[in-house]
Write a protein that holds these residues in place. Structure first.
Motif, PDB file in Angstrom:
ATOM      1  N   VAL A 231       0.629  -1.244  -0.025  1.00  0.00           N
ATOM      2  CA  VAL A 231       0.036   0.024   0.002  1.00  0.00           C
ATOM      3  C   VAL A 231       0.709   1.368   0.115  1.00  0.00           C
ATOM      4  O   VAL A 231       0.454   2.275  -0.861  1.00  0.00           O
ATOM      5  CB  VAL A 231      -1.078   0.016   1.132  1.00  0.00           C
ATOM      6  N   ILE A 232       1.953   1.364   0.860  1.00  0.00           N
ATOM      7  CA  ILE A 232       2.747   2.185   0.870  1.00  0.00           C
ATOM      8  C   ILE A 232       3.630   2.546  -0.562  1.00  0.00           C
ATOM      9  O   ILE A 232       3.532   3.865  -0.892  1.00  0.00           O
ATOM     10  CB  ILE A 232       3.707   2.217   2.262  1.00  0.00           C
ATOM     11  N   GLU A 233       3.992   1.524  -1.021  1.00  0.00           N
ATOM     12  CA  GLU A 233       4.585   1.647  -2.380  1.00  0.00           C
ATOM     13  C   GLU A 233       3.659   2.144  -3.498  1.00  0.00           C
ATOM     14  O   GLU A 233       4.097   3.057  -4.169  1.00  0.00           O
ATOM     15  CB  GLU A 233       5.307   0.275  -2.636  1.00  0.00           C
ATOM     16  N   GLN A 234       2.502   1.648  -3.522  1.00  0.00           N
ATOM     17  CA  GLN A 234       1.698   2.031  -4.478  1.00  0.00           C
ATOM     18  C   GLN A 234       1.256   3.517  -4.424  1.00  0.00           C
ATOM     19  O   GLN A 234       1.122   4.362  -5.363  1.00  0.00           O
ATOM     20  CB  GLN A 234       0.323   1.309  -4.495  1.00  0.00           C
ATOM     21  N   ALA A 235       1.190   4.079  -3.224  1.00  0.00           N
ATOM     22  CA  ALA A 235       0.776   5.404  -2.743  1.00  0.00           C
ATOM     23  C   ALA A 235       2.186   6.355  -3.246  1.00  0.00           C
ATOM     24  O   ALA A 235       1.729   7.359  -3.619  1.00  0.00           O
ATOM     25  CB  ALA A 235       0.688   5.410  -1.463  1.00  0.00           C
TER      26      ALA A 235
ATOM     27  N   ALA B  87      13.524   0.864  -2.259  1.00  0.00           N
ATOM     28  CA  ALA B  87      13.483   0.911  -0.924  1.00  0.00           C
ATOM     29  C   ALA B  87      12.690   1.772  -0.139  1.00  0.00           C
ATOM     30  O   ALA B  87      12.511   1.805   0.992  1.00  0.00           O
ATOM     31  CB  ALA B  87      15.042   0.584  -0.320  1.00  0.00           C
ATOM     32  N   SER B  88      12.246   2.643  -0.984  1.00  0.00           N
ATOM     33  CA  SER B  88      11.484   3.921  -0.279  1.00  0.00           C
ATOM     34  C   SER B  88      10.282   3.416   0.324  1.00  0.00           C
ATOM     35  O   SER B  88      10.046   4.149   1.614  1.00  0.00           O
ATOM     36  CB  SER B  88      10.859   4.980  -1.488  1.00  0.00           C
ATOM     37  N   GLY B  89       9.490   2.732  -0.207  1.00  0.00           N
ATOM     38  CA  GLY B  89       8.336   2.153   0.684  1.00  0.00           C
ATOM     39  C   GLY B  89       8.775   1.497   2.030  1.00  0.00           C
ATOM     40  O   GLY B  89       8.071   1.799   3.175  1.00  0.00           O
ATOM     41  N   TYR B  90       9.856   0.744   2.013  1.00  0.00           N
ATOM     42  CA  TYR B  90      10.433   0.315   3.478  1.00  0.00           C
ATOM     43  C   TYR B  90      10.734   1.469   4.383  1.00  0.00           C
ATOM     44  O   TYR B  90      10.623   1.352   5.531  1.00  0.00           O
ATOM     45  CB  TYR B  90      11.363  -0.597   3.310  1.00  0.00           C
TER      46      TYR B  90
ATOM     47  N   PRO C   8      -5.886  -0.380  -5.865  1.00  0.00           N
ATOM     48  CA  PRO C   8      -6.089   0.015  -6.912  1.00  0.00           C
ATOM     49  C   PRO C   8      -4.682   0.531  -7.600  1.00  0.00           C
ATOM     50  O   PRO C   8      -3.898   1.121  -6.839  1.00  0.00           O
ATOM     51  CB  PRO C   8      -6.928   1.284  -6.694  1.00  0.00           C
ATOM     52  N   GLY C   9      -4.534   0.098  -8.787  1.00  0.00           N
ATOM     53  CA  GLY C   9      -3.287   0.507  -9.608  1.00  0.00           C
ATOM     54  C   GLY C   9      -2.031  -0.660  -9.287  1.00  0.00           C
ATOM     55  O   GLY C   9      -1.176  -0.612 -10.253  1.00  0.00           O
ATOM     56  N   LEU C  10      -2.069  -1.564  -8.434  1.00  0.00           N
ATOM     57  CA  LEU C  10      -1.180  -2.585  -8.467  1.00  0.00           C
ATOM     58  C   LEU C  10      -1.583  -3.698  -8.915  1.00  0.00           C
ATOM     59  O   LEU C  10      -2.751  -4.386  -8.591  1.00  0.00           O
ATOM     60  CB  LEU C  10      -0.850  -2.691  -6.838  1.00  0.00           C
ATOM     61  N   THR C  11      -0.731  -4.184 -10.141  1.00  0.00           N
ATOM     62  CA  THR C  11      -1.006  -5.375 -10.696  1.00  0.00           C
ATOM     63  C   THR C  11      -0.491  -6.694  -9.666  1.00  0.00           C
ATOM     64  O   THR C  11       0.729  -6.569  -9.386  1.00  0.00           O
ATOM     65  CB  THR C  11      -0.200  -5.505 -11.966  1.00  0.00           C
ATOM     66  N   PRO C  12      -1.314  -7.638  -9.520  1.00  0.00           N
ATOM     67  CA  PRO C  12      -0.824  -8.704  -8.809  1.00  0.00           C
ATOM     68  C   PRO C  12       0.359  -9.521  -9.492  1.00  0.00           C
ATOM     69  O   PRO C  12       0.504  -9.326 -10.560  1.00  0.00           O
ATOM     70  CB  PRO C  12      -2.149  -9.625  -8.759  1.00  0.00           C
ATOM     71  N   PRO C  13       1.121 -10.106  -8.504  1.00  0.00           N
ATOM     72  CA  PRO C  13       2.281 -10.723  -9.352  1.00  0.00           C
ATOM     73  C   PRO C  13       2.050 -11.759  -9.915  1.00  0.00           C
ATOM     74  O   PRO C  13       0.866 -12.505  -9.654  1.00  0.00           O
ATOM     75  CB  PRO C  13       3.105 -11.220  -8.133  1.00  0.00           C
ATOM     76  N   THR C  14       2.812 -12.274 -10.854  1.00  0.00           N
ATOM     77  CA  THR C  14       2.580 -13.583 -11.525  1.00  0.00           C
ATOM     78  C   THR C  14       3.236 -14.781 -10.757  1.00  0.00           C
ATOM     79  O   THR C  14       4.155 -14.523 -10.014  1.00  0.00           O
ATOM     80  CB  THR C  14       3.373 -13.425 -12.855  1.00  0.00           C
TER      81      THR C  14
END
Length: 166
Positions: A33-37, A50-53, A121-127
């Motif tokens: 969530v943080i990374e997507q924001a 590493a920004s989200g972390y 929203p906006g984040l594509t799930p991993p394959t």
């Protein structure tokens, strides 16, 4: 107390971490969530890296210093991200509980990844391919490990509550 969930996508860590946070009335920080924001803010020229972390570490520390329990939910694939959580716990003077979530049943894990829908929203799930090729370093010391091939999410939460003395 700082409880940090780690593990590859699709193992069930978000389901377990979210429910544990609800049950403990803890602050819940989900790295996805943080990374997507950060991506949505369009302030970085490149990838989030590493920004989200870093944001999660800072928010966790501020909440721990207020006396709140914090549950962090992310892949935490490398020693550096795990060491950063240790530093946060040390700075706040709280206990760190590392929880690694795995799914030892490869077929079940693959099925979960392939059935996953986008909940952010906006984040594509991993394959499945991206999960299998995701960097994930071995732990120097084995953390508390929950295997969702042998435990349901409810059983995993109960196991963790028992481990935490609840």
């Amino acid at each position: 107390m700082l409880i940090v969930f780690s593990g590859l996508p699709g193992t069930g860590k978000t389901t377990i971490a979210h429910e544990l946070a609800r049950r403990l009335n803890a602050v819940y920080l989900r790295i996805d969530v943080i990374e997507q924001a950060i991506r949505d803010a369009e302030v970085l020229a490149g990838d989030v890296g590493a920004s989200g972390y870093g944001v999660a570490n800072a928010v966790a520390l501020s909440n721990l210093l207020l006396g709140h329990r914090v549950i962090a939910d992310g892949v935490n694939p490398v020693r550096e991200s795990r060491a950063a959580w240790q530093a946060v716990a040390l700075a706040a003077g709280v206990k760190l509980v590392d929880v690694q979530v795995i799914c030892s049943d490869r077929q079940a894990h693959q099925g979960r990844v392939e059935r996953r829908t986008g909940d952010i929203p906006g984040l594509t799930p991993p394959t499945w391919h991206s999960v299998m090729t995701h960097e994930y370093e071995a732990w120097a010391q084995a953390p508390l490990t929950v295997d969702t091939a042998t435990l349901s999410a409810t059983e995993a939460v109960e196991t963790l509550l028992a481990h935490l003395g609840r």
